[in-house]
Motif scaffolding. Structure first.
Motif, mmCIF file in Angstrom:
data_model
loop_
_atom_site.group_PDB
_atom_site.id
_atom_site.type_symbol
_atom_site.label_atom_id
_atom_site.label_comp_id
_atom_site.label_asym_id
_atom_site.label_seq_id
_atom_site.Cartn_x
_atom_site.Cartn_y
_atom_site.Cartn_z
ATOM 1 N N LEU A 1 -30.210 -23.460 -16.094
ATOM 2 C CA LEU A 1 -29.949 -22.275 -16.904
ATOM 3 C C LEU A 1 -28.469 -21.959 -17.036
ATOM 4 C CD1 LEU A 1 -32.755 -19.960 -15.442
ATOM 5 C CD2 LEU A 1 -32.848 -21.386 -17.484
ATOM 6 N N LEU A 2 -27.633 -22.656 -16.252
ATOM 7 C CA LEU A 2 -26.208 -22.382 -16.242
ATOM 8 C C LEU A 2 -25.421 -23.577 -16.769
ATOM 9 C CD1 LEU A 2 -25.957 -20.627 -12.762
ATOM 10 C CD2 LEU A 2 -25.990 -19.536 -15.014
ATOM 11 N N LEU A 3 -24.322 -23.291 -17.427
ATOM 12 C CA LEU A 3 -23.491 -24.319 -18.042
ATOM 13 C C LEU A 3 -22.599 -24.986 -17.000
ATOM 14 C CD1 LEU A 3 -22.425 -25.499 -20.826
ATOM 15 C CD2 LEU A 3 -20.631 -23.752 -20.648
ATOM 16 N N ASP A 4 -22.489 -26.300 -17.076
ATOM 17 C CA ASP A 4 -21.523 -27.034 -16.254
ATOM 18 C C ASP A 4 -20.148 -26.849 -16.902
ATOM 19 O OD1 ASP A 4 -19.984 -28.754 -14.781
ATOM 20 O OD2 ASP A 4 -21.188 -30.545 -15.164
ATOM 21 N N ILE A 5 -19.252 -26.145 -16.215
ATOM 22 C CA ILE A 5 -17.959 -25.791 -16.809
ATOM 23 C C ILE A 5 -16.834 -26.734 -16.360
ATOM 24 C CG2 ILE A 5 -18.634 -23.378 -16.975
ATOM 25 C CD1 ILE A 5 -16.843 -22.797 -14.569
ATOM 26 N N LYS A 6 -17.194 -27.802 -15.683
ATOM 27 C CA LYS A 6 -16.185 -28.712 -15.131
ATOM 28 C C LYS A 6 -15.207 -29.204 -16.189
ATOM 29 C CE LYS A 6 -17.771 -32.653 -13.892
ATOM 30 N NZ LYS A 6 -18.516 -33.680 -13.116
ATOM 31 N N ASP A 7 -15.683 -29.535 -17.387
ATOM 32 C CA ASP A 7 -14.827 -30.091 -18.429
ATOM 33 C C ASP A 7 -13.955 -29.045 -19.118
ATOM 34 O OD1 ASP A 7 -15.897 -32.581 -17.921
ATOM 35 O OD2 ASP A 7 -17.431 -32.416 -19.486
ATOM 36 N N TYR A 8 -14.143 -27.761 -18.777
ATOM 37 C CA TYR A 8 -13.372 -26.696 -19.423
ATOM 38 C C TYR A 8 -12.349 -26.064 -18.489
ATOM 39 C CZ TYR A 8 -17.336 -27.026 -22.639
ATOM 40 O OH TYR A 8 -18.298 -27.482 -23.502
ATOM 41 N N LEU A 9 -12.275 -26.520 -17.245
ATOM 42 C CA LEU A 9 -11.415 -25.871 -16.267
ATOM 43 C C LEU A 9 -9.935 -26.141 -16.480
ATOM 44 C CD1 LEU A 9 -13.553 -26.349 -13.013
ATOM 45 C CD2 LEU A 9 -13.144 -24.224 -14.290
ATOM 46 N N ASP A 10 -9.586 -27.111 -17.301
ATOM 47 C CA ASP A 10 -8.178 -27.378 -17.581
ATOM 48 C C ASP A 10 -7.491 -26.170 -18.216
ATOM 49 O OD1 ASP A 10 -8.405 -29.885 -16.554
ATOM 50 O OD2 ASP A 10 -8.605 -30.904 -18.494
ATOM 51 N N THR A 11 -8.242 -25.376 -18.936
ATOM 52 C CA THR A 11 -7.682 -24.184 -19.585
ATOM 53 C C THR A 11 -8.032 -22.911 -18.829
ATOM 54 O OG1 THR A 11 -9.640 -24.037 -21.028
ATOM 55 C CG2 THR A 11 -7.738 -25.256 -21.864
ATOM 56 N N ALA A 12 -8.483 -23.053 -17.578
ATOM 57 C CA ALA A 12 -8.873 -21.890 -16.766
ATOM 58 C C ALA A 12 -8.269 -22.004 -15.366
ATOM 59 C CB ALA A 12 -10.396 -21.781 -16.701
ATOM 60 N N PRO A 13 -6.947 -21.879 -15.240
ATOM 61 C CA PRO A 13 -6.298 -22.076 -13.940
ATOM 62 C C PRO A 13 -6.711 -21.071 -12.869
ATOM 63 C CG PRO A 13 -4.751 -21.203 -15.555
ATOM 64 C CD PRO A 13 -5.975 -21.607 -16.309
ATOM 65 N N ALA A 32 -17.045 -25.472 -1.590
ATOM 66 C CA ALA A 32 -18.142 -25.506 -2.559
ATOM 67 C C ALA A 32 -19.470 -25.738 -1.864
ATOM 68 C CB ALA A 32 -17.898 -26.597 -3.588
ATOM 69 N N PRO A 33 -20.542 -25.147 -2.363
ATOM 70 C CA PRO A 33 -21.875 -25.375 -1.779
ATOM 71 C C PRO A 33 -22.254 -26.851 -1.827
ATOM 72 C CG PRO A 33 -21.910 -23.534 -3.326
ATOM 73 C CD PRO A 33 -20.589 -24.194 -3.491
ATOM 74 N N GLN A 34 -22.894 -27.305 -0.772
ATOM 75 C CA GLN A 34 -23.296 -28.710 -0.699
ATOM 76 C C GLN A 34 -24.793 -28.904 -0.903
ATOM 77 O OE1 GLN A 34 -20.888 -31.115 -0.289
ATOM 78 N NE2 GLN A 34 -19.489 -29.373 -0.461
ATOM 79 N N ASP A 35 -25.521 -27.798 -1.080
ATOM 80 C CA ASP A 35 -26.982 -27.889 -1.135
ATOM 81 C C ASP A 35 -27.546 -27.749 -2.541
ATOM 82 O OD1 ASP A 35 -26.196 -25.274 -1.380
ATOM 83 O OD2 ASP A 35 -27.836 -24.452 -0.176
ATOM 84 N N LEU A 36 -26.693 -27.841 -3.573
ATOM 85 C CA LEU A 36 -27.180 -27.668 -4.939
ATOM 86 C C LEU A 36 -27.741 -28.946 -5.531
ATOM 87 C CD1 LEU A 36 -24.388 -25.352 -6.412
ATOM 88 C CD2 LEU A 36 -26.635 -24.699 -5.525
ATOM 89 N N GLY A 37 -27.412 -30.080 -4.944
ATOM 90 C CA GLY A 37 -27.945 -31.344 -5.427
ATOM 91 C C GLY A 37 -27.386 -31.773 -6.769
ATOM 92 N N CYS A 38 -26.150 -31.359 -7.100
ATOM 93 C CA CYS A 38 -25.540 -31.740 -8.365
ATOM 94 C C CYS A 38 -24.031 -31.811 -8.179
ATOM 95 C CB CYS A 38 -25.898 -30.754 -9.473
ATOM 96 S SG CYS A 38 -25.425 -29.062 -9.097
ATOM 97 N N SER A 39 -23.373 -32.498 -9.086
ATOM 98 C CA SER A 39 -21.933 -32.695 -8.959
ATOM 99 C C SER A 39 -21.122 -31.832 -9.903
ATOM 100 C CB SER A 39 -21.592 -34.177 -9.220
ATOM 101 O OG SER A 39 -22.036 -34.560 -10.519
ATOM 102 N N GLY A 40 -21.765 -31.066 -10.746
ATOM 103 C CA GLY A 40 -21.062 -30.239 -11.714
ATOM 104 C C GLY A 40 -20.549 -28.953 -11.107
ATOM 105 N N VAL A 41 -19.890 -28.165 -11.946
ATOM 106 C CA VAL A 41 -19.408 -26.834 -11.554
ATOM 107 C C VAL A 41 -20.151 -25.823 -12.420
ATOM 108 C CG1 VAL A 41 -17.422 -25.291 -11.405
ATOM 109 C CG2 VAL A 41 -17.135 -27.745 -10.940
ATOM 110 N N TYR A 42 -21.051 -25.093 -11.804
ATOM 111 C CA TYR A 42 -21.936 -24.202 -12.553
ATOM 112 C C TYR A 42 -21.626 -22.722 -12.331
ATOM 113 C CZ TYR A 42 -24.563 -28.407 -13.472
ATOM 114 O OH TYR A 42 -24.934 -29.663 -13.890
#
Length: 573
Positions: A193-205, A216-226
């Motif tokens: 339900l949440l967007l992976d924002i990893k590719d947009y962080l270059d413009t969000a310092p 970062a949480p290690q129990d989400l089972g994914c590599s993205g930034v949500y």
């Protein structure tokens, strides 16, 4: 109509609703009765109401058009039929009126509002406040700032109380940026339900800086930034807010208060002299008597924790400890002595509001520089804040207790991430979101501090954001009576904190063999009664501990300890 850039949307209503709408339109003094007296089985007319919405130069208006296929009066034969052509006549008249309203020489491109092509980002915000009646002017100012800084329109949407966890309500409201507690965040990630924002962080310092700072949480089972945790960790101690009028009336010496137990002599006076006043109110509905005084870092969100007073990371069942037993016995003693309200489990009002209203003498409160100084500045004439001598504590969950994310349904992912970035770091944006419009909700004094524009303006009358703790208050302005160097105050406060020896550790619940849900159910069943003194503490606590053992609490502690040991070893490598 196209040449004038007018957009028309027609909406039809069922017969009985159309009748009510027409009655309301034609007889406004009877709107209270419009529609509900229509006999749906034998309506007095057959027809359809048509409502026309047109958009011109960014403004949206509504025009009601209607036609009838036939009218049933008291004497249908005499009344006859009304021709459908009346609809066409009325439509033509309205169209002519619209054309007259258009400015001379207006082309289609000129009439089309520029706003139609500008992204609009909606931020969901919760809290009971003056938002409903004042949010529109705040949004107007917020739009101006975001247009100037990002070229997008950004608006706040008040999603109501306790709706931050309700993703689907935010979705219905069209929210792009939403805040949620960590458990809801995990659920949102798992359900995509949440967007992976990893590719947009270059413009969000500013967002990237927060992510770099916190494990970062290690129990989400994914590599993205949500999601990104709120800018300021939930680092705090606790204390009490006291009704100032009572303190002054009875001459209480608050300088002698070091712990909650030291308030008991005051409670005795209040109980005997102020029968309509509750001596001690809970900070929030269904909280423990002392909710903000944790005894351990709870690693599994259930019962396995590390005591803050221990230097070694030894996991234990916190409900088996002497510290927990002392807390529930204090709650029982206060209950027996009449220091707590009789409706303690059903009262929905928070403690601070009860103290300010004179309904309670004292309540527990969070103690941290930004919140404490703000409350003293705004409400200092009505209450006194007395910190307890407890050092602030910080664990991994305190970093991620509240998370901001972007809905996967957003039409403008890049713009939403950039807007969230400003929400983390821009003072002008934060001042609007937290305090409203300068000159209306507050004014800036010569020393740079905020205050209300007039003596008769109080916090509850203007725009009030009751969820300030979710935002970066250290980047916003300060109010009269607050330190101008709030960030330095917070830095010193953080330096005094007790860090959990498991700080940075995330439990992997998928590796557990114990039924954690069953254990949590037991905890939720027993703790409300124990922690408010509404039971025989000795027998109930013994029964509670036995139930936990039967459900596998001892094995759970062992498995959590094993994961913690492995994490410690990996940290040394």
């Amino acid at each position: 109509m196209q040449r004038y850039g007018v957009m028309i949307v027609l909406n039809t209503l069922p017969r009985h609703q159309a009748a009510g709408k027409l009655a309301a339109c034609n007889h406004k003094h009877k709107q209270g009765n419009a529609g509900h007296k229509v006999n749906k089985k034998q309506p007095f007319f057959d027809g359809t109401a048509v409502f026309c919405r047109f958009s011109m130069h960014g403004a949206t208006s509504f025009v009601s058009l209607y036609y009838t296929t036939k009218w049933r009066g008291h004497k249908e034969g005499k009344e006859g039929f009304m021709e459908k052509s009346r609809f066409r006549i009325r439509f033509f008249v309205c169209a002519v009126c619209l054309c007259i309203c258009l400015p001379p020489g207006c082309s289609r491109g000129e009439a089309q509002s520029e706003k139609e092509d500008i992204p609009v980002i909606y931020i969901g915000i919760t809290g009971n406040s003056g938002m409903y009646q004042n949010l529109e002017r705040v949004n107007t100012e917020l739009e101006k700032q975001f247009m100037k800084k990002l070229g997008v329109r950004v608006r706040l949407v008040n999603t109501g109380l306790d709706s931050a966890d309700n993703y689907y309500k935010n979705r219905r409201l069209g929210v792009d940026i939403l805040g949620m507690y960590y458990s809801a965040f995990c659920s949102g990630v798992q359900k995509n339900l949440l967007l992976d924002i990893k590719d947009y962080l270059d413009t969000a310092p500013a967002l990237q800086a927060v992510l770099d700072e916190k494990a970062a949480p290690q129990d989400l089972g994914c590599s993205g930034v949500y999601g990104v945790p709120k800018p300021i960790s939930d680092l705090h101690s606790n204390g009490a807010i006291l009704n100032r009028a009572c303190v002054e009336k009875y001459g209480f010496d608050v300088s002698c208060v070091r712990q909650a137990e030291d308030l008991e002599p005051f409670f005795e006076v209040i109980r005997s002299s102020e029968p309509d006043m509750v001596p001690w109110a809970l900070e929030k509905s269904r909280n423990a008597v002392l909710e903000r005084q944790p005894i351990a870092d709870l690693l599994d969100g259930c019962l396995s924790g590390i005591m803050y007073e221990d230097n070694q990371p030894a996991v234990c069942n916190i409900y088996e400890t002497k510290a927990y037993e002392e807390q529930v016995k204090l709650a029982k003693r206060w209950q027996e002595r009449g220091y707590l309200a009789g409706d303690i489990l059903t009262c929905i009002e928070n403690g601070k509001n009860m103290v300010l209203a004179g309904e309670a003498f004292a309540a527990e409160c969070v103690v941290k520089p930004d919140e404490t100084q703000y409350d003293e500045s705004i409400y200092g004439d009505k209450m006194i804040i007395v910190p307890f001598e407890n050092r602030p504590v910080l664990d991994t969950e305190d970093d991620w207790i509240y998370v901001w994310g972007i809905s996967v349904d957003t039409a403008y992912p890049k713009e939403a991430v950039e807007a969230l970035n400003l929400l983390y770091c821009d003072p002008e944006i934060l001042n609007i979101v937290l305090y409203g419009v300068e000159g209306t909700d507050y004014v800036v004094g010569e020393d740079g501090r905020f205050h209300y524009p007039a003596q008769d303006v109080a916090a509850e009358k203007g725009y009030t954001n009751t969820a300030k703790w979710k935002f970066n208050t250290l980047k916003a302005g300060v109010w009269e009576g607050m330190s101008l160097d709030l960030q330095e105050d917070f830095a010193r406060f953080a330096d005094s904190a007790v860090y959990s020896s498991a700080y940075g550790f995330w439990l992997d619940e998928k590796e557990l063999t114990v039924d954690l849900a069953k254990l949590r159910q037991i905890v939720n069943e027993y703790t409300p009664w124990l922690e408010t003194g509404l039971c025989d503490t000795d027998s109930y606590l013994e029964e509670f501990r036995q139930k936990l053992k039967e459900a596998g609490s001892e094995r759970l502690v062992e498995e959590v300890q094993r994961q913690l040991d492995d994490w410690k070893m990996s940290e040394k490598e």
